[in-house]
Design a protein around this motif. Sequence first.
Motif, short mmCIF file in Angstrom:
data_model
loop_
_atom_site.label_atom_id
_atom_site.label_comp_id
_atom_site.label_asym_id
_atom_site.label_seq_id
_atom_site.Cartn_x
_atom_site.Cartn_y
_atom_site.Cartn_z
N GLY A 1 29.79 48.85 47.07
CA GLY A 1 29.76 50.06 46.13
C GLY A 1 30.24 51.08 46.32
N LEU A 2 29.80 52.38 45.59
CA LEU A 2 30.30 53.58 46.03
C LEU A 2 30.00 54.03 47.54
CD1 LEU A 2 31.90 56.04 44.52
CD2 LEU A 2 29.42 56.98 44.12
N GLY A 3 31.32 54.71 48.13
CA GLY A 3 31.36 55.00 49.27
C GLY A 3 31.69 53.98 50.42
N GLU A 4 31.46 52.79 49.93
CA GLU A 4 31.53 51.81 50.96
C GLU A 4 32.91 51.18 51.24
OE1 GLU A 4 27.85 48.95 51.34
OE2 GLU A 4 28.67 48.70 49.17
N THR A 5 33.36 50.93 52.68
CA THR A 5 34.62 50.38 52.78
C THR A 5 34.50 48.92 53.30
OG1 THR A 5 34.30 50.91 55.14
CG2 THR A 5 35.30 52.68 53.71
N VAL A 6 35.78 48.38 53.26
CA VAL A 6 35.98 46.88 53.57
C VAL A 6 37.40 46.98 54.13
CG1 VAL A 6 36.94 46.05 51.06
CG2 VAL A 6 35.99 44.38 52.84
N THR A 7 37.23 46.10 55.24
CA THR A 7 38.76 45.93 56.09
C THR A 7 38.98 44.40 55.88
OG1 THR A 7 38.42 47.71 57.44
CG2 THR A 7 40.01 46.06 57.86
N PHE A 8 40.40 44.13 55.31
CA PHE A 8 40.42 42.75 54.90
C PHE A 8 41.79 42.64 55.99
CE2 PHE A 8 39.08 43.29 50.60
CZ PHE A 8 38.11 42.42 50.58
N ARG A 9 41.75 41.13 56.78
CA ARG A 9 42.85 40.87 57.50
C ARG A 9 43.52 39.56 56.79
NH1 ARG A 9 40.65 39.99 63.01
NH2 ARG A 9 41.06 42.04 63.04
N ALA A 10 44.80 39.58 56.81
CA ALA A 10 45.42 38.71 56.12
C ALA A 10 46.88 38.61 56.28
CB ALA A 10 45.38 38.90 54.56
N THR A 11 47.60 37.66 56.02
CA THR A 11 48.91 37.51 56.01
C THR A 11 49.58 37.52 54.89
OG1 THR A 11 48.59 35.97 58.21
CG2 THR A 11 50.78 36.02 57.16
N ARG B 1 45.17 33.41 53.93
CA ARG B 1 43.98 33.55 54.98
C ARG B 1 43.14 34.72 55.12
NH1 ARG B 1 47.85 31.27 57.94
NH2 ARG B 1 47.94 32.90 59.77
N GLU B 2 43.05 35.31 53.88
CA GLU B 2 42.35 36.65 54.00
C GLU B 2 40.86 36.66 54.25
OE1 GLU B 2 41.98 40.16 50.40
OE2 GLU B 2 43.88 39.14 50.84
N ARG B 3 40.42 37.60 54.74
CA ARG B 3 38.93 37.65 55.22
C ARG B 3 38.43 39.12 55.52
NH1 ARG B 3 37.95 36.81 61.14
NH2 ARG B 3 39.66 36.83 62.33
N VAL C 1 33.18 36.52 47.06
CA VAL C 1 33.85 35.76 45.88
C VAL C 1 35.41 36.32 46.20
CG1 VAL C 1 34.36 35.95 43.62
CG2 VAL C 1 32.14 35.69 44.47
N HIS C 2 35.79 37.43 46.46
CA HIS C 2 37.03 37.99 46.80
C HIS C 2 37.89 37.14 47.63
CE1 HIS C 2 40.45 40.71 46.87
NE2 HIS C 2 40.54 40.40 48.11
N THR C 3 37.48 36.87 48.87
CA THR C 3 37.78 35.85 49.87
C THR C 3 38.15 34.50 49.48
OG1 THR C 3 36.01 35.69 50.99
CG2 THR C 3 37.28 37.56 51.68
N ARG C 4 37.44 34.30 48.46
CA ARG C 4 37.52 32.69 47.88
C ARG C 4 38.22 32.42 46.67
NH1 ARG C 4 31.68 31.73 46.13
NH2 ARG C 4 32.78 30.47 44.67
#
Length: 151
Positions: free
Chosen positions: A49-59, A36-38, A26-29
């Motif tokens: 959730g807790l302790g998890e990571t996400v890496t976004f690439r965007a301009t 162009r974030e993904r 949902v965030h990327t939408r």
Amino acid sequence: MPIIQTEIEIAAPIERCFELARDITVHTRTVWKHTRERAVAGRKEGGIGLGETVTFRATHLGVRQQLTSKIVVFERPFLFVDEMQKGAFKFMRHEHHFEQVDGGTLMKDVLSFQAPLGVFGRMADGLVLTPYMRRFLEGRNHELKILLEKE
């Protein structure tokens, strides 16, 4: 250090607002299309959730970049907090608060950040980054509100 606070009322249950706000898909939408974030690493879809990571690439601001965030606080359905682990900022912390109100949910964001580069970074914070980040948050939250209120 700049601190941006926003809030928006959403005519939807607090649990649903919380779930969609932490959903990577949902965030990327719901962010600005031109960025162009993904998600490219860590949690790439679904609820983070807790302790998890996400890496976004965007301009952003004409610069292609990556930002890795980790969920450091998780109190369903009232609060989750992500902190930058790696990225263009010297520091970034984003608090997502949810409060049940008559007719729905009050969603509040508190974003604190600091640009690198000392005095030049502080100038960029005030002149460019703070207004940009406020518009980014408000735009995303508006799109999230539309999505939630359509359900």
